[in-house]
Design a protein around this motif. Sequence first.
Motif, mmCIF file in Angstrom:
data_model
loop_
_atom_site.group_PDB
_atom_site.id
_atom_site.type_symbol
_atom_site.label_atom_id
_atom_site.label_comp_id
_atom_site.label_asym_id
_atom_site.label_seq_id
_atom_site.Cartn_x
_atom_site.Cartn_y
_atom_site.Cartn_z
ATOM 1 N N THR A 69 96.476 92.858 22.223
ATOM 2 C CA THR A 69 94.759 93.068 22.518
ATOM 3 C C THR A 69 94.306 94.446 22.177
ATOM 4 O OG1 THR A 69 95.439 93.851 24.608
ATOM 5 C CG2 THR A 69 95.360 91.474 24.393
ATOM 6 N N PRO A 70 93.065 94.540 21.796
ATOM 7 C CA PRO A 70 92.615 95.996 21.629
ATOM 8 C C PRO A 70 92.810 97.188 22.649
ATOM 9 C CG PRO A 70 90.894 94.353 21.105
ATOM 10 C CD PRO A 70 92.017 93.648 21.769
ATOM 11 N N GLU A 71 92.824 96.460 23.906
ATOM 12 C CA GLU A 71 92.949 97.364 25.211
ATOM 13 C C GLU A 71 94.519 98.070 25.117
ATOM 14 O OE1 GLU A 71 93.004 97.393 29.750
ATOM 15 O OE2 GLU A 71 92.820 95.424 29.066
ATOM 16 N N ALA A 72 95.433 96.962 24.877
ATOM 17 C CA ALA A 72 96.990 97.364 24.815
ATOM 18 C C ALA A 72 97.127 98.260 23.591
ATOM 19 C CB ALA A 72 97.635 95.981 24.702
ATOM 20 N N LEU A 73 96.563 98.108 22.688
ATOM 21 C CA LEU A 73 96.622 98.915 21.200
ATOM 22 C C LEU A 73 96.183 100.203 21.721
ATOM 23 C CD1 LEU A 73 97.664 98.910 18.496
ATOM 24 C CD2 LEU A 73 95.496 98.324 17.796
ATOM 25 N N GLN A 74 95.252 100.297 22.323
ATOM 26 C CA GLN A 74 94.579 101.893 22.761
ATOM 27 C C GLN A 74 95.545 102.523 23.492
ATOM 28 O OE1 GLN A 74 91.700 102.737 20.981
ATOM 29 N NE2 GLN A 74 92.565 104.823 22.045
ATOM 30 N N ILE A 75 96.077 101.785 24.486
ATOM 31 C CA ILE A 75 97.177 102.539 25.243
ATOM 32 C C ILE A 75 98.478 103.073 24.440
ATOM 33 C CG2 ILE A 75 98.967 102.155 27.310
ATOM 34 C CD1 ILE A 75 96.775 100.101 28.543
ATOM 35 N N LEU A 76 98.844 102.135 23.550
ATOM 36 C CA LEU A 76 99.972 102.543 22.701
ATOM 37 C C LEU A 76 99.503 103.778 21.602
ATOM 38 C CD1 LEU A 76 101.547 99.242 21.622
ATOM 39 C CD2 LEU A 76 102.123 100.654 23.535
ATOM 40 N N VAL A 77 98.301 103.801 21.259
ATOM 41 C CA VAL A 77 97.893 104.883 20.297
ATOM 42 C C VAL A 77 97.695 106.317 21.153
ATOM 43 C CG1 VAL A 77 95.633 105.842 19.022
ATOM 44 C CG2 VAL A 77 96.784 103.386 18.695
ATOM 45 N N ASP A 78 97.319 105.924 22.458
ATOM 46 C CA ASP A 78 97.350 107.217 23.296
ATOM 47 C C ASP A 78 98.419 107.804 23.956
ATOM 48 O OD1 ASP A 78 94.740 107.480 23.076
ATOM 49 O OD2 ASP A 78 93.848 106.065 24.702
ATOM 50 N N ALA A 79 99.457 107.001 23.962
ATOM 51 C CA ALA A 79 100.684 107.439 24.411
ATOM 52 C C ALA A 79 101.440 108.557 23.928
ATOM 53 C CB ALA A 79 101.767 106.151 24.829
ATOM 54 N N ASP A 80 102.352 109.343 24.625
ATOM 55 C CA ASP A 80 103.053 110.458 24.183
ATOM 56 C C ASP A 80 104.036 110.373 23.127
ATOM 57 O OD1 ASP A 80 101.937 112.900 24.594
ATOM 58 O OD2 ASP A 80 103.152 113.287 26.532
ATOM 59 N N TRP A 81 104.898 109.324 23.283
ATOM 60 C CA TRP A 81 105.998 109.084 22.389
ATOM 61 C C TRP A 81 107.112 110.264 22.196
ATOM 62 C CZ3 TRP A 81 106.039 104.310 22.785
ATOM 63 C CH2 TRP A 81 104.984 103.203 22.666
ATOM 64 N N PRO A 82 107.714 110.500 23.039
ATOM 65 C CA PRO A 82 108.620 111.562 22.938
ATOM 66 C C PRO A 82 109.648 111.184 22.045
ATOM 67 C CG PRO A 82 108.754 110.713 25.247
ATOM 68 C CD PRO A 82 107.556 110.465 24.658
ATOM 69 N N GLY A 83 110.029 110.033 22.196
ATOM 70 C CA GLY A 83 111.236 109.416 21.199
ATOM 71 C C GLY A 83 110.601 109.099 19.944
ATOM 72 N N ASN A 84 109.384 109.286 19.582
ATOM 73 C CA ASN A 84 108.731 109.033 18.158
ATOM 74 C C ASN A 84 108.731 107.506 17.937
ATOM 75 O OD1 ASN A 84 107.986 111.688 17.764
ATOM 76 N ND2 ASN A 84 109.611 112.193 18.181
ATOM 77 N N VAL A 85 108.917 107.400 16.577
ATOM 78 C CA VAL A 85 108.659 106.106 16.021
ATOM 79 C C VAL A 85 109.892 105.065 16.500
ATOM 80 C CG1 VAL A 85 108.564 104.519 13.925
ATOM 81 C CG2 VAL A 85 107.724 106.956 13.839
ATOM 82 N N ARG A 86 111.075 105.645 16.862
ATOM 83 C CA ARG A 86 112.160 104.588 17.322
ATOM 84 C C ARG A 86 111.808 104.300 18.486
ATOM 85 N NH1 ARG A 86 115.964 108.081 17.383
ATOM 86 N NH2 ARG A 86 117.358 107.298 15.728
ATOM 87 N N GLN A 87 111.233 105.146 19.613
ATOM 88 C CA GLN A 87 110.589 104.421 20.764
ATOM 89 C C GLN A 87 109.672 103.287 20.789
ATOM 90 O OE1 GLN A 87 108.844 107.558 23.156
ATOM 91 N NE2 GLN A 87 109.142 106.248 25.192
ATOM 92 N N LEU A 88 108.739 103.695 19.928
ATOM 93 C CA LEU A 88 107.753 102.692 19.678
ATOM 94 C C LEU A 88 108.364 101.425 19.061
ATOM 95 C CD1 LEU A 88 104.618 101.919 19.445
ATOM 96 C CD2 LEU A 88 104.588 102.824 16.964
ATOM 97 N N ARG A 89 109.092 101.543 18.170
ATOM 98 C CA ARG A 89 109.710 100.349 17.600
ATOM 99 C C ARG A 89 110.389 99.512 18.749
ATOM 100 N NH1 ARG A 89 111.746 98.150 12.426
ATOM 101 N NH2 ARG A 89 113.806 97.485 12.988
ATOM 102 N N ASN A 90 111.358 100.150 19.167
ATOM 103 C CA ASN A 90 111.993 99.366 20.551
ATOM 104 C C ASN A 90 110.982 99.176 21.456
ATOM 105 O OD1 ASN A 90 114.569 100.000 19.175
ATOM 106 N ND2 ASN A 90 114.757 101.943 20.462
ATOM 107 N N LEU A 91 110.035 99.685 22.059
ATOM 108 C CA LEU A 91 109.231 99.124 22.929
ATOM 109 C C LEU A 91 108.385 97.937 22.449
ATOM 110 C CD1 LEU A 91 107.767 99.468 25.812
ATOM 111 C CD2 LEU A 91 106.035 100.577 24.503
#
Length: 517
Positions: A335-357
């Motif tokens: 959903t657009p709302e969920a995507l916005q949360i992911l765009v705004d998050a901090d991602w200390p583990g970078n793309v690996r963290q995003l991919r795993n999530l």
Amino acid sequence: MADRVLITTDDLEQAVRVNASLEQAGFDTAMVSSLDDVRHAVKGREPGAGSREPDAIVLSGGLHESTAQRLLAAAREHSVSTLGLVEATDEDPGQIGRELGLTAWLVKPTDPGEVTATVRRLIQRRHLQQRTGILGESAPIQEVLVKIEQMAPVTSTVLIEGESGTGKELVARGIHDLSPRRGKAFIAVNAAGLPETLLESELFGHEKGSFTGAAERRLGRFELANGGTIFLDEVGEMPPATQVKLLRVLEDKSFFRVGGTQPINVDVRVIAASNKPLKEAVSLGTFRDDLFYRLNVLSVYLPPLRERRSDIPLLVRTFIAEFAKQHDRNFRGITPEALQILVDADWPGNVRQLRNLVESMVVLAPEGEIRASDIPRDIRERTRTLPMRIAAPPPREIAGQELEFIFRTLVELKMQIEEMRRRIEERPSERVEVIEVGSRDSGLGTRTIEASVDPLAPSPESPTPVIYRPGMSMSDVERAAIDAALRETHGNRRKAAETLGIGERTLYRKLKEYAID
Ligand SMILES: Nc1ncnc2c1ncn2[C@@H]1O[C@H](COP(=O)(O)OP(=O)(O)OP(=O)(O)O)[C@@H](O)[C@H]1O
Ligand SMILES: [Mg+2]
């Protein structure tokens, strides 16, 4: 098949000339006028025969219109390159290009030949992304891709720096795969966490009897990578003595096996990576400066994901599609709302963290779509809107690959549990019995849990409960289960085996083993 290019008609005169030049150069072109046309076209669904996703879009004008901005967002999400023709009256074309998120830009009046050459270059880069798996339309990622192209043909050493999970290994493999060495070995060695002797034997090999436990001669990674590329990960963690040896290999292209007396010559390209700035290790005195300069002949820096947030929607959508396919899930998206949360998050583990999530959410999201409520609370709360952020990377002990391993194990477990649940639900008559906690003697009473449809919904009226009592061995339990199944099926061994979920022959063997008639 010819590469497909769309040209917007906001500046009709430009559009017509560019279209003619691209057509002449062999591209499959189409001119598109309104936002709706274009947005459909990005998805390869424009009206008319033969529609397919474009490889590039040329925006001939109207860059400041909101329609252009929406088109650019759609293009980015679909990984379509964009070339903007900027008005000569615009003050800083570079800034406009970056702000709008254009892949490239040219200032008007433009030469249609130059536009065609730029489009060709953009499309080649897109193919490069497909080959290397490096996603991203942001300027830093585009710069990295240009560097990969430039660095691939030569043999100079490369140093790749960037936080954990930013794609250093992906870039190293990309350089190798595009280089003349692509048919040869690509060998990765992690320099962290290994004591000096082990690391040296790993890198350079050892002779038989060179140290306790060296029962045979062993070839090191440098020898195994001969003709190919060696990737030295976390090079900043290398012990000082090994640094000296590495420097010698880089300078002389030769080394000795541990305990060896014969120099070994190799032709290996070295790509090193570090998730902390190596220069800092040099100033701290933990890394040799001569080795630093020897490694840093060519360098690539991968910025953290939080500094290239415009890439997040594309990464998320690509990962969703990949994991939905891999886990065979019918998945609608996010959903657009969920995507916005992911765009705004901090991602200390970078793309690996995003991919795993994204993988875990594709597996776990109950509605076949990622919604805001599916995003773990710590991600939702650690967004850039918070006044205080802790952007420290995860502690070394569970960073990077270890974290990935833990995560994978969890996802696999979850998949197995889901599979078990599915099987149970598919066979509602199957009974899951047994399990008792407590003992008659202790006065707690015997508890039997029996499930006929859902193992989590116990029903007390078991016709033939199997009871575990303290002191019983596994074979006692098995024997009791066989007894119960035979009672239940009135001695029908075929049915009893079926109830127990074992083969008939196994049942016969067990009957004999437990001397049950
Ligand atoms: N730009 C990108 N596009 C697509 N996938 C990416 C990108 N960057 C990283 N990844 C993915 O993220 C994961 C981590 O990447 P990689 O192992 O290359 O990171 P790294 O920088 O070497 O991390 P570490 O320092 O922890 O070793 C991999 O699954 C990789 O495929
Ligand atoms: Mg790595």
